[in-house]
Scaffold this active site. Structure first.
Site, PDB file in Angstrom:
ATOM      1  N   HIS A   5     -50.713  94.492  26.122  1.00 22.83           N
ATOM      2  CA  HIS A   5     -51.313  95.584  25.337  1.00 22.83           C
ATOM      3  C   HIS A   5     -50.182  96.500  24.852  1.00 22.83           C
ATOM      4  O   HIS A   5     -49.241  96.035  24.216  1.00 22.83           O
ATOM      5  CB  HIS A   5     -52.355  96.273  26.230  1.00 22.83           C
ATOM      6  CG  HIS A   5     -53.308  97.189  25.522  1.00 22.83           C
ATOM      7  ND1 HIS A   5     -53.474  97.233  24.171  1.00 22.83           N
ATOM      8  CD2 HIS A   5     -54.185  98.117  26.025  1.00 22.83           C
ATOM      9  CE1 HIS A   5     -54.393  98.136  23.858  1.00 22.83           C
ATOM     10  NE2 HIS A   5     -54.835  98.695  24.969  1.00 22.83           N
ATOM     11  N   ARG A  35     -51.666  98.189  10.537  1.00 18.74           N
ATOM     12  CA  ARG A  35     -50.831  99.215  11.192  1.00 18.74           C
ATOM     13  C   ARG A  35     -49.366  98.775  11.152  1.00 18.74           C
ATOM     14  O   ARG A  35     -48.457  99.590  11.082  1.00 18.74           O
ATOM     15  CB  ARG A  35     -51.292  99.428  12.647  1.00 18.74           C
ATOM     16  CG  ARG A  35     -52.735  99.893  12.762  1.00 18.74           C
ATOM     17  CD  ARG A  35     -53.207  99.886  14.208  1.00 18.74           C
ATOM     18  NE  ARG A  35     -53.148  98.559  14.799  1.00 18.74           N
ATOM     19  CZ  ARG A  35     -53.388  98.297  16.092  1.00 18.74           C
ATOM     20  NH1 ARG A  35     -53.704  99.282  16.904  1.00 18.74           N
ATOM     21  NH2 ARG A  35     -53.323  97.067  16.551  1.00 18.74           N
ATOM     22  N   HIS A  51     -53.236  88.559  18.287  1.00 15.28           N
ATOM     23  CA  HIS A  51     -54.217  89.616  18.544  1.00 15.28           C
ATOM     24  C   HIS A  51     -55.536  88.992  18.969  1.00 15.28           C
ATOM     25  O   HIS A  51     -55.871  87.879  18.539  1.00 15.28           O
ATOM     26  CB  HIS A  51     -54.449  90.479  17.292  1.00 15.28           C
ATOM     27  CG  HIS A  51     -55.028  91.812  17.626  1.00 15.28           C
ATOM     28  ND1 HIS A  51     -56.385  92.025  17.693  1.00 15.28           N
ATOM     29  CD2 HIS A  51     -54.439  92.994  17.944  1.00 15.28           C
ATOM     30  CE1 HIS A  51     -56.595  93.289  18.043  1.00 15.28           C
ATOM     31  NE2 HIS A  51     -55.443  93.894  18.195  1.00 15.28           N
ATOM     32  N   ASP A  72     -47.335  96.487  17.307  1.00 15.96           N
ATOM     33  CA  ASP A  72     -46.183  96.692  18.188  1.00 15.96           C
ATOM     34  C   ASP A  72     -44.900  96.039  17.677  1.00 15.96           C
ATOM     35  O   ASP A  72     -43.809  96.357  18.163  1.00 15.96           O
ATOM     36  CB  ASP A  72     -46.510  96.158  19.591  1.00 15.96           C
ATOM     37  CG  ASP A  72     -47.643  96.937  20.223  1.00 15.96           C
ATOM     38  OD1 ASP A  72     -47.620  98.170  20.123  1.00 15.96           O
ATOM     39  OD2 ASP A  72     -48.561  96.317  20.785  1.00 15.96           O
ATOM     40  N   SER A 114     -57.377  99.580  26.618  1.00 16.35           N
ATOM     41  CA  SER A 114     -57.239 101.012  26.949  1.00 16.35           C
ATOM     42  C   SER A 114     -58.514 101.783  26.618  1.00 16.35           C
ATOM     43  O   SER A 114     -58.959 102.635  27.401  1.00 16.35           O
ATOM     44  CB  SER A 114     -56.026 101.618  26.237  1.00 16.35           C
ATOM     45  OG  SER A 114     -56.036 101.316  24.864  1.00 16.35           O
TER      46      SER A 114
HETATM   47  N1  HAX Z   1     -46.761  84.242  21.606  1.00 21.04           N
HETATM   48  C1  HAX Z   1     -46.971  83.097  22.287  1.00 21.04           C
HETATM   49  N2  HAX Z   1     -48.185  82.641  22.609  1.00 21.04           N
HETATM   50  C2  HAX Z   1     -49.235  83.373  22.184  1.00 21.04           C
HETATM   51  C3  HAX Z   1     -49.097  84.550  21.441  1.00 21.04           C
HETATM   52  C4  HAX Z   1     -47.776  84.996  21.160  1.00 21.04           C
HETATM   53  N3  HAX Z   1     -47.543  86.124  20.513  1.00 21.04           N
HETATM   54  N4  HAX Z   1     -50.319  85.037  21.175  1.00 21.04           N
HETATM   55  C5  HAX Z   1     -51.209  84.194  21.749  1.00 21.04           C
HETATM   56  N5  HAX Z   1     -50.549  83.195  22.367  1.00 21.04           N
HETATM   57  C6  HAX Z   1     -51.108  82.138  23.192  1.00 21.04           C
HETATM   58  C7  HAX Z   1     -51.836  82.746  24.373  1.00 21.04           C
HETATM   59  O1  HAX Z   1     -50.943  83.130  25.411  1.00 21.04           O
HETATM   60  C8  HAX Z   1     -52.793  81.652  24.760  1.00 21.04           C
HETATM   61  O2  HAX Z   1     -52.057  80.704  25.471  1.00 21.04           O
HETATM   62  P1  HAX Z   1     -52.705  79.887  26.704  1.00 21.04           P
HETATM   63  O3  HAX Z   1     -53.824  79.086  26.089  1.00 21.04           O
HETATM   64  O4  HAX Z   1     -51.589  79.073  27.226  1.00 21.04           O
HETATM   65  O5  HAX Z   1     -53.208  80.920  27.665  1.00 21.04           O
HETATM   66  C9  HAX Z   1     -53.159  81.062  23.413  1.00 21.04           C
HETATM   67  O6  HAX Z   1     -52.107  81.440  22.494  1.00 21.04           O
HETATM   68  C10 HAX Z   1     -54.477  81.575  22.861  1.00 21.04           C
HETATM   69  O7  HAX Z   1     -54.451  82.992  22.838  1.00 21.04           O
HETATM   70  P2  HAX Z   1     -55.242  83.803  21.715  1.00 21.04           P
HETATM   71  O8  HAX Z   1     -56.707  83.490  21.871  1.00 21.04           O
HETATM   72  O9  HAX Z   1     -54.625  83.612  20.395  1.00 21.04           O
HETATM   73  O10 HAX Z   1     -54.921  85.302  22.120  1.00 21.04           O
HETATM   74  P3  HAX Z   1     -55.689  86.242  23.164  1.00 21.04           P
HETATM   75  O11 HAX Z   1     -56.861  86.855  22.483  1.00 21.04           O
HETATM   76  O12 HAX Z   1     -55.923  85.551  24.447  1.00 21.04           O
HETATM   77  O13 HAX Z   1     -54.568  87.355  23.450  1.00 21.04           O
HETATM   78  C11 HAX Z   1     -52.803  88.805  22.835  1.00 21.04           C
HETATM   79  C12 HAX Z   1     -54.194  88.294  22.481  1.00 21.04           C
HETATM   80  C13 HAX Z   1     -52.489  90.019  21.978  1.00 21.04           C
HETATM   81  C14 HAX Z   1     -52.782  89.235  24.313  1.00 21.04           C
HETATM   82  C15 HAX Z   1     -51.768  87.678  22.594  1.00 21.04           C
HETATM   83  O14 HAX Z   1     -51.745  87.344  21.226  1.00 21.04           O
HETATM   84  C16 HAX Z   1     -50.371  88.019  23.064  1.00 21.04           C
HETATM   85  O15 HAX Z   1     -50.054  87.793  24.240  1.00 21.04           O
HETATM   86  N6  HAX Z   1     -49.485  88.578  22.149  1.00 21.04           N
HETATM   87  C17 HAX Z   1     -48.174  89.017  22.543  1.00 21.04           C
HETATM   88  C18 HAX Z   1     -48.231  90.374  23.238  1.00 21.04           C
HETATM   89  C19 HAX Z   1     -48.593  91.455  22.256  1.00 21.04           C
HETATM   90  O16 HAX Z   1     -48.038  91.569  21.189  1.00 21.04           O
HETATM   91  N7  HAX Z   1     -49.558  92.321  22.661  1.00 21.04           N
HETATM   92  C20 HAX Z   1     -49.970  93.464  21.848  1.00 21.04           C
HETATM   93  C21 HAX Z   1     -51.256  93.196  21.068  1.00 21.04           C
HETATM   94  C22 HAX Z   1     -51.688  94.384  20.257  1.00 21.04           C
HETATM   95  C23 HAX Z   1     -52.057  95.489  21.154  1.00 21.04           C
HETATM   96  O17 HAX Z   1     -53.001  95.474  21.914  1.00 21.04           O
HETATM   97  N8  HAX Z   1     -51.262  96.488  21.192  1.00 21.04           N
HETATM   98  O18 HAX Z   1     -51.434  97.423  22.116  1.00 21.04           O
END
Ligand code: HAX
Length: 435
Positions: free
Chosen positions: A270, A326, A317, A372, A240
């Site tokens: 996000h 947070r 994250h 979140d 964002s």
């Molecule tokens: N559940 C399951 N799998 C997860 C995971 C979770 N909570 N977090 C990461 N992974 C997986 C990823 O999907 C990725 O899988 P693939 O290799 O199959 O694609 C793998 O672990 C490696 O990911 P990463 O390097 O640890 O994480 P990224 O930096 O790519 O992504 C995210 C970060 C926040 C998007 C991710 O942890 C996620 O999807 N979390 C769940 C959604 C969430 O809570 N989002 C909010 C984050 C905070 C925020 O921005 N708030 O606004």
């Protein structure tokens, strides 16, 4: 002229020579290199943005202008008898790096009030939208619809001056921040409270007035203050903030930029994750049909979700490698105000079971909860059960950080953002792959 704007001018004038010197004398100094996995993988860890508003340490979490969350909450002036600071004073802090005095915070409270009226056409536009539009669509549209009010756009049309462009960006940003709570509350009550509305109370600060317009009693005013401050800024690379910055870098005004940034916040990876946590938990409850979940049952649901190819919302994250402070901050609030709440207990159960499972699964780099995971529970407790609305609350908070950032972007004349692309062929050549 407001105290804040004067102080900001002084800070900008002090800061400009630092940026100029870095560019002129040290422009060729390397800050890092980019690997193929970073180029393909969403630029994780590529250090190519500059902001002084906040810094995110992977282990420690966020610092606003050098201060941790507890330090920030303790240092800022608070309304009498309240636990959390004036959001308006926090805006002063983010912009200047200085803690405002109580008088300065109150001056801003008045300034916000004088800017808070929403044009009737915004209400008309919201009412004309399909009532089942997502609240984030409504929120972003309402903001975009006000673009014609932009003082920056008028300033640009009248003859642009790089040195003073920040002033109209500051004015637009403050105008927007002052209006966002009433827009958010209008959307909430139109969609979820039978289209009944509550007139703003101009005796109250931003947090107090928001709670009032939402129709939720104390201590929801403090929840609002806490929530807006916690969600405000997470340095400038998150989707964002980065989107807002990118759009603003084209000399688009704050209305275009914030609306775009909020569209990024609306993604499930996000800001939408806060509604997804509650949706996920409700799904668990529905399947249990009144039976209390045990840790074993919860583990099974977590595994089922992962095996179904979905992420566990509220965990993981892109930068953090520890529990999000947070999250901790909101957890402390829950321990104080809703220790026996059923949903809080379930979220706490998730805190106990999810990290080990994510580690066992071996994919997520960070198995710990993020902001979140905890935020929806608090809203639910105070009667805000329409979780589609949660990301709007995040958006009101996030606006504070991203608008502070783009005001400084203008002050330091950051240029158009335009990273360079490569083709897959080129990457294969760089990797030395024979074809
Ligand atoms: N559940 C399951 N799998 C997860 C995971 C979770 N909570 N977090 C990461 N992974 C997986 C990823 O999907 C990725 O899988 P693939 O290799 O199959 O694609 C793998 O672990 C490696 O990911 P990463 O390097 O640890 O994480 P990224 O930096 O790519 O992504 C995210 C970060 C926040 C998007 C991710 O942890 C996620 O999807 N979390 C769940 C959604 C969430 O809570 N989002 C909010 C984050 C905070 C925020 O921005 N708030 O606004």
């Amino acid at each position: 002229m407001s105290t804040l704007k004067d102080r900001l001018r002084q800070k900008i004038e002090e800061h400009r020579p630092r940026t100029t010197r870095l560019l002129k004398e040290f422009g060729d100094v390397k800050v890092g290199e980019v690997t193929i996995s970073q180029a393909i993988g969403g630029a994780r860890g590529v250090r190519s943005l500059v902001t002084d508003i906040s810094y995110l340490d992977p282990m420690e979490g966020i610092r606003f202008r050098g201060m941790t969350i507890p330090e920030t909450m303790a240092a800022l002036p608070k309304p009498p008898g309240k636990d959390y600071p004036y959001v308006e004073g926090f805006w002063f802090l983010l912009l200047t790096g200085d803690i405002p005095t109580e008088k300065e915070a109150l001056e801003l409270v008045e300034d916000f009030k004088s800017r808070s009226a929403i044009p009737q056409y915004v209400i008309d536009i919201l009412r004309a939208m399909a009532r089942d539009s997502h609240p984030m669509v409504m929120f972003s549209t309402a903001i975009l619809s006000m673009q014609k009010e932009s003082k920056f756009a008028a300033f640009y049309e009248a003859g642009y001056d790089k040195m003073t462009a920040w002033e109209s960006m500051y004015e637009d940003s403050t105008d927007l921040l002052a209006k966002l709570p009433a827009i958010a509350a209008y959307i909430y009550r139109m969609k979820f409270k039978g289209d009944t509305h509550i007139t703003p109370n101009t005796n109250l600060d931003m947090g107090g007035n928001f709670a009032h317009m939402m129709g939720i009693a104390e201590p929801y005013d403090d929840v609002a203050r806490m929530y807006f401050i916690l969600h405000s800024d997470h340095e400038s690379g998150n989707a964002s903030a980065h989107t807002t910055h990118l759009v603003a870098s084209t000399l688009s005004d704050a209305y275009y930029s914030l609306s775009a940034g909020l569209n990024a916040l609306a993604g499930p990876l996000h800001g939408l994750a806060n509604q997804e946590v509650l949706r996920w938990l409700q799904g668990v409850m529905d399947k249990l049909d009144g039976v209390e979940p045990t840790e074993e049952i919860m583990k099974k649901f977590v595994w089922d979700t992962l095996n179904g190819g979905q992420v566990i919302p509220g965990f993981g994250h892109a930068v953090l490698r520890k529990t999000d402070p947070r999250y901790q901050s909101q957890r402390e609030f829950c321990e104080k105000h809703l220790p026996n709440d059923k949903l809080f207990k379930y979220v706490d159960m998730l805190y106990r079971v999810v990290p080990d499972i994510l580690v066992e699964q071996g994919k997520a780099k960070n198995p710990w909860p993020n902001v979140d995971a905890q935020s929806g529970v608090i809203q639910w407790f105070y009667g805000l059960k329409d979780f589609d609305f949660y990301t709007v609350l995040f958006g009101v908070g996030r606006a504070i950080g991203v608008l502070a950032n783009i005001t400084w972007d203008r002050a330091l004349a950051y240029p158009l953002e335009r990273p360079k692309s490569l083709t897959t062929d080129m990457l294969e050549d760089i990797a030395g792959i024979k074809k």
